[in-house]
Design a protein around this motif. Sequence first.
Motif, PDB file in Angstrom:
ATOM      1  N   GLN A  21       0.940  -1.160  -0.001  1.00  0.00           N
ATOM      2  CA  GLN A  21       0.093   0.103  -0.007  1.00  0.00           C
ATOM      3  C   GLN A  21       0.838   1.328  -0.018  1.00  0.00           C
ATOM      4  O   GLN A  21       0.433   2.239  -0.890  1.00  0.00           O
ATOM      5  N   THR A  22       1.955   1.174   0.834  1.00  0.00           N
ATOM      6  CA  THR A  22       3.017   2.433   0.807  1.00  0.00           C
ATOM      7  C   THR A  22       3.567   2.736  -0.637  1.00  0.00           C
ATOM      8  O   THR A  22       3.567   3.734  -1.003  1.00  0.00           O
ATOM      9  N   LEU A  23       3.944   1.362  -1.067  1.00  0.00           N
ATOM     10  CA  LEU A  23       4.497   1.346  -2.391  1.00  0.00           C
ATOM     11  C   LEU A  23       3.782   1.949  -3.390  1.00  0.00           C
ATOM     12  O   LEU A  23       3.986   2.811  -4.210  1.00  0.00           O
ATOM     13  N   GLN A  24       2.274   1.494  -3.496  1.00  0.00           N
ATOM     14  CA  GLN A  24       1.309   1.933  -4.456  1.00  0.00           C
ATOM     15  C   GLN A  24       1.111   3.527  -4.325  1.00  0.00           C
ATOM     16  O   GLN A  24       0.990   4.253  -5.248  1.00  0.00           O
ATOM     17  N   LYS A  25       1.122   4.056  -3.122  1.00  0.00           N
ATOM     18  CA  LYS A  25       0.942   5.454  -3.112  1.00  0.00           C
ATOM     19  C   LYS A  25       2.186   6.283  -3.504  1.00  0.00           C
ATOM     20  O   LYS A  25       1.994   7.412  -4.135  1.00  0.00           O
ATOM     21  N   VAL A  26       3.201   5.745  -3.200  1.00  0.00           N
ATOM     22  CA  VAL A  26       4.569   6.294  -3.822  1.00  0.00           C
ATOM     23  C   VAL A  26       4.404   6.425  -5.368  1.00  0.00           C
ATOM     24  O   VAL A  26       4.619   7.329  -6.121  1.00  0.00           O
ATOM     25  N   LEU A  27       4.056   5.311  -6.021  1.00  0.00           N
ATOM     26  CA  LEU A  27       3.879   5.199  -7.573  1.00  0.00           C
ATOM     27  C   LEU A  27       3.000   6.232  -7.877  1.00  0.00           C
ATOM     28  O   LEU A  27       2.831   6.792  -8.927  1.00  0.00           O
ATOM     29  N   LYS A  28       1.675   6.269  -7.194  1.00  0.00           N
ATOM     30  CA  LYS A  28       0.731   7.368  -7.604  1.00  0.00           C
ATOM     31  C   LYS A  28       1.095   8.714  -7.254  1.00  0.00           C
ATOM     32  O   LYS A  28       0.922   9.349  -8.304  1.00  0.00           O
ATOM     33  N   ASP A  29       1.616   9.008  -6.181  1.00  0.00           N
ATOM     34  CA  ASP A  29       2.109  10.454  -6.023  1.00  0.00           C
ATOM     35  C   ASP A  29       3.427  10.886  -6.897  1.00  0.00           C
ATOM     36  O   ASP A  29       3.290  11.987  -7.344  1.00  0.00           O
ATOM     37  N   LEU A  30       4.329   9.992  -7.465  1.00  0.00           N
ATOM     38  CA  LEU A  30       5.453  10.523  -7.940  1.00  0.00           C
ATOM     39  C   LEU A  30       5.328  10.095  -9.321  1.00  0.00           C
ATOM     40  O   LEU A  30       6.369  10.338 -10.305  1.00  0.00           O
ATOM     41  N   GLY A  31       4.320   9.272  -9.849  1.00  0.00           N
ATOM     42  CA  GLY A  31       4.391   8.641 -11.351  1.00  0.00           C
ATOM     43  C   GLY A  31       3.710   9.645 -12.278  1.00  0.00           C
ATOM     44  O   GLY A  31       3.466  10.976 -11.777  1.00  0.00           O
ATOM     45  N   PRO A  32       3.478   9.267 -13.457  1.00  0.00           N
ATOM     46  CA  PRO A  32       3.276   7.808 -13.559  1.00  0.00           C
ATOM     47  C   PRO A  32       4.711   7.160 -14.137  1.00  0.00           C
ATOM     48  O   PRO A  32       5.716   7.938 -14.398  1.00  0.00           O
TER      49      PRO A  32
END
Length: 370
Positions: A21-32
């Motif tokens: 969940q933490t990693l997905q948040k990082v992917l969402k916030d700093l992505g794509p």
Amino acid sequence: DELVLDDRNWRCYRDVRGTLQTLQKVLKDLGPFDGVLGFSQGANFAVMLAAQSFAGAGRPLSFAVAMCPNAPGYVGQLPELFEEKLPVPALIVRGEQEGYDEGVKKTLAGAKVETLGEPVVSEHVVRLFQHPQVWTHPDGHRPLPTRPQDQAALCERIIEFILESSATEPAVKSAGGRADSAPLWRVGDGAGGRVVRKGCGLGTEELSSTLRPGAIVEQVDLRGSRLHYRLVSGAGPPTGWVTVRAKAGELLHRLSEEEAGLTGEIWILTMGTRGDLQPFVVLGRALKDAGYSVRLFGPPELSSFSQGSGLDFTVSCAGWSDGRDHRDELVAGAAAAGAGGEAAGESNGAGVDAAGGSGDESDDAAREEP
């Protein structure tokens, strides 16, 4: 996440779902992001992120590079993600001399790891994918081999694989994937983000959060300057209506076909001693030379190694001289780097919202531009 072993002494994690969940948040916030690359435990999570992508349970990814992955005990923790072989393009890098007990010799305390008759540990990960590619170097459990010619060959292969894979649409099992003909838009700069409403009309209900700068959205409908969108990546409401242009200029930029195929960047999260850190500077520089945007996250020691490489670098955990384990600190620091910008933007947006004006289209645009 804290490492635990299953009854075969394969790799599991105490709070694997929370970490994802933490990693997905990082992917969402700093992505794509086009894809993920990881070494050892990072490789394990790269595989899990690829599985989430295919299941429609995470950010869409076009590829995964797993360097020296461990025995995948986490499959038993996440059975819903591994019900079938993954069609996500995968490159598995392994060393000829690595064994099942890499990194867990002390934890095992002499206990054996179940091999299921397979002498090569990464082969269990290879079998999780439909059409994986495998690269073997002559060394042990390390991200890059020791000989310069072997390093160069591996870096070249990784770059070729990324170029091949990032041009393809992510494979997602769930229905509702993006149609090839649907245009993509990128949200422009603006500390408060873009006002999102439930309907096309400017008098319809305004949603509580804004569409954040840098977000990529897919066009569902376009009526004049009003866009009905579906969020592809970045932060903001999953769907709604926004204004794409106003008297002040363009608020959202419609991506060309070329831009739509290059919306991601490569982000390398690494930790360890000098032997762990320096190879990723070499890899990052090779990726940058190939035209990619690359950012390194890690301990301050990596900063001196990356100087002169032209790579962006963010310190996300303490150094290693105190002898402590900083893995949790590394992930938390990287997550905070993404969350901090979002929090600041929300604060600015709220302040401007309180000073709202006439409610017409130009006012929506003005309140988005503090």
